[in-house]
Write a protein that holds these residues in place. Structure first.
Motif, PDB file in Angstrom:
ATOM      1  N   MET A 106       4.840  -0.252  -6.037  1.00  0.00           N
ATOM      2  CA  MET A 106       5.182   0.892  -5.192  1.00  0.00           C
ATOM      3  C   MET A 106       4.732   0.728  -3.741  1.00  0.00           C
TER       4      MET A 106
ATOM      5  N   GLU B 241       8.818  15.022  -8.093  1.00  0.00           N
ATOM      6  CA  GLU B 241       8.448  14.857  -6.689  1.00  0.00           C
ATOM      7  C   GLU B 241       7.045  15.370  -6.388  1.00  0.00           C
ATOM      8  N   TYR B 242       6.450  16.119  -7.334  1.00  0.00           N
ATOM      9  CA  TYR B 242       5.063  16.546  -7.144  1.00  0.00           C
ATOM     10  C   TYR B 242       4.097  15.370  -7.264  1.00  0.00           C
TER      11      TYR B 242
ATOM     12  N   SER C  45       3.975  12.566  -5.552  1.00  0.00           N
ATOM     13  CA  SER C  45       4.392  11.816  -4.370  1.00  0.00           C
ATOM     14  C   SER C  45       3.328  11.927  -3.283  1.00  0.00           C
ATOM     15  N   PRO C  46       3.308  10.970  -2.357  1.00  0.00           N
ATOM     16  CA  PRO C  46       2.402  11.089  -1.209  1.00  0.00           C
ATOM     17  C   PRO C  46       2.645  12.365  -0.415  1.00  0.00           C
ATOM     18  N   ASP C  47       3.886  12.841  -0.396  1.00  0.00           N
ATOM     19  CA  ASP C  47       4.218  14.045   0.359  1.00  0.00           C
ATOM     20  C   ASP C  47       3.503  15.270  -0.208  1.00  0.00           C
ATOM     21  N   TYR C  48       3.459  15.363  -1.544  1.00  0.00           N
ATOM     22  CA  TYR C  48       2.773  16.508  -2.142  1.00  0.00           C
ATOM     23  C   TYR C  48       1.264  16.405  -1.931  1.00  0.00           C
TER      24      TYR C  48
ATOM     25  N   GLY D 179      -1.410  14.416  -8.938  1.00  0.00           N
ATOM     26  CA  GLY D 179      -1.091  12.994  -8.981  1.00  0.00           C
ATOM     27  C   GLY D 179      -2.298  12.091  -9.120  1.00  0.00           C
TER      28      GLY D 179
ATOM     29  N   LEU E  18       1.054   6.731  -8.596  1.00  0.00           N
ATOM     30  CA  LEU E  18       0.443   6.895  -7.277  1.00  0.00           C
ATOM     31  C   LEU E  18      -0.756   5.977  -7.071  1.00  0.00           C
TER      32      LEU E  18
ATOM     33  N   HIS F  69      -0.211   3.541  -4.143  1.00  0.00           N
ATOM     34  CA  HIS F  69      -0.261   4.274  -2.873  1.00  0.00           C
ATOM     35  C   HIS F  69      -1.706   4.543  -2.473  1.00  0.00           C
TER      36      HIS F  69
ATOM     37  N   ASN G 200       9.251  10.835   1.302  1.00  0.00           N
ATOM     38  CA  ASN G 200       9.651  10.240   0.034  1.00  0.00           C
ATOM     39  C   ASN G 200      10.398  11.210  -0.880  1.00  0.00           C
ATOM     40  N   VAL G 201      10.493  12.491  -0.489  1.00  0.00           N
ATOM     41  CA  VAL G 201      11.082  13.499  -1.381  1.00  0.00           C
ATOM     42  C   VAL G 201      12.153  14.279  -0.631  1.00  0.00           C
TER      43      VAL G 201
END
Length: 443
Positions: free
Chosen positions: A66, A241-242, A244-247, A395, A401, A404, A425-426
């Motif tokens: 990843m 999507e939860y 993810s780095p964004d969350y 995560g 993850l 990441h 990413n989402v």
């Protein structure tokens, strides 16, 4: 002993997360690393390597892919090295057998000179060298019993979590009362009466394995959970999507009380049962009741078993139905506890425990880049892997993850972007989306 060679990082524990860090650091020539593991070899949850079980994440969630799909330590490279690429291609599955994930990790660990197995870290201190503070790590070799001392600017804690055992069951632990993590080590017989507690993936896999082994025997099987039902884990594409780095970015900035409240409502994001496992269980129960057959199997949700005692050669379990208040009694030869895991504060941190900053609930305070908050003025940092659920969100224990998080930590230690961290990413927005400026408000 005076400090000799100083590593850039020493990792404690070699589960998938620290093993992934070792793999990602292997080609990075300007970051020296050493990793210690008390076990003699890599084994990922050996007590739960049940035949037919799979990872709950796609194979891309290997140790490295990843953040670096070109790595020689990827799962696809493992397949190529073992002449299994076509076999995997024809398999047409994203979720690989758990036994093969373990074999893959063992293959990676055997190729990394930075990984030392059979070494137990006993203490971590802070010492002075060349007018700067660094970490001193005491390590005992399991075979010789001799302690060596190593030094590093950074330390990464990869000790993970430990099985959670409710207080009512702790004194009864043994060959017939045990956590799911020990399941395959205990050799439950098909003629025994077994009670399984819990409603997570591990409990479901143990229940299904027992149901299959008990189908032609005189043994009985019971399954109890405090939860309101045997529910599936959230696995919709937007739900994923939860993880993810964004969350993580969104969750980390919330006040701690809001984080704790959110986590209480997000159990099915990471604690439920895979829909496939539920379907397999239902199909098995259906087939076993054809023609009016009535297997000695009992499933009961909304039930908390609160005490256990040994009577007349069996375990007597007592509890209560959490909705109607009825008293529950059950008997079993074997009790399997699928009661989950909890964060572990390792004993080797005792020497610096008073220098670590803790929150009001006795948990690590953790920076966004995964270093512990302390009042130590060291050259580097003390990082944590899979101990940040309360600070970074659901995560934290997710394999997808792990790479990441390792990229973030490696970049922080190196002071540069060794592995670029991707953003956006989402498709959804977790916070408040920036609204386009209305034309009438433009000057």
């Amino acid at each position: 002993m005076k400090p000799s060679y100083v590593y850039d990082v020493i990792g404690v524990g070699l589960g998938p997360f620290n093993l992934g860090m070792a793999a990602l650091l292997d080609p990075v020539e300007d970051v020296s690393a050493l990793f210690f593991e008390k076990e003699d070899e890599f084994n990922w949850h050996p007590g739960m390597l049940i035949e037919g079980t799979t990872l709950q994440v796609p194979f891309f969630a290997d140790l490295v892919s990843m953040v670096d799909v070109r790595s020689e330590y990827s799962f696809l490279h493992y397949l190529q090295e073992h002449q299994r690429l076509y076999h995997f291609y024809f398999l047409e599955k994203f979720h690989i057998p758990r036994k093969e994930y373990n074999a893959y990790c063992r293959w990676v660990s055997s190729r990394l000179s930075s990984c030392r197995f059979g070494y137990t870290v006993t203490r971590v201190n802070v010492v002075e060298k060349d007018s700067r503070s660094i970490y001193e790590v005491g390590v005992i070799h399991g075979q010789t019993g001799v302690e060596d001392v190593y030094y590093a600017e950074n330390v990464v804690l990869g000790i993970g979590t430990q099985p959670y055992i409710p207080a009512a069951f702790q004194e009864s632990l043994g060959d017939t009362v045990f956590h799911t993590s020990e399941y395959l080590e205990k050799n439950v017989r098909p003629d025994q009466s077994v009670a399984v507690l819990g409603s997570g993936q591990s409990s479901a896999e143990v229940f299904l394995d027992l149901a299959r082994s008990h189908q032609d025997s005189e043994g009985s099987l019971q399954w109890y959970t405090r939860s309101n039902g045997f529910f599936p884990m959230e696995y919709s594409k937007l739900g994923l999507e939860y993880f993810s780095p964004d969350y993580i970015d969104f969750f980390y900035e919330l006040p701690q009380e809001e984080k704790d409240a959110l986590l209480k409502d997000q159990g099915l994001l990471y604690k439920g049962i895979s829909a496939e496992t539920i379907a397999d269980i239902y199909d098995h129960l259906y087939e076993q009741t054809i023609g009016g057959a009535s297997p000695d199997i009992h499933l009961q949700a909304m039930t908390e078993l609160t005490s256990i005692q040994w009577e007349h050669g069996r375990w007597l379990l007592n509890g209560v139905h959490r909705v109607n208040g009825d008293t529950i009694e059950a008997e079993a030869d074997v009790v399997v506890l699928g009661t989950g895991y909890q964060p572990a504060v390792p004993a080797f941190l005792q020497t610096i425990q008073d220098k670590i900053l803790w929150d009001e609930q006795g948990r690590f305070q953790i920076e966004k880049t995964y270093e512990l908050k302390t009042d130590m003025k060291t050259a580097g940092d003390l990082f944590v892997q899979n101990g940040e659920l309360h600070s970074h969100g659901v995560g934290a224990p997710d394999l997808g993850l792990g790479a990441h998080r390792n990229a973030v930590i490696i970049n922080k230690m190196a002071g540069r972007d060794v592995y670029p961290v991707q953003v956006d990413n989402v498709f959804q927005t977790f916070g408040t989306a920036r609204q386009p400026e209305h034309s009438s408000m433009k000057k």
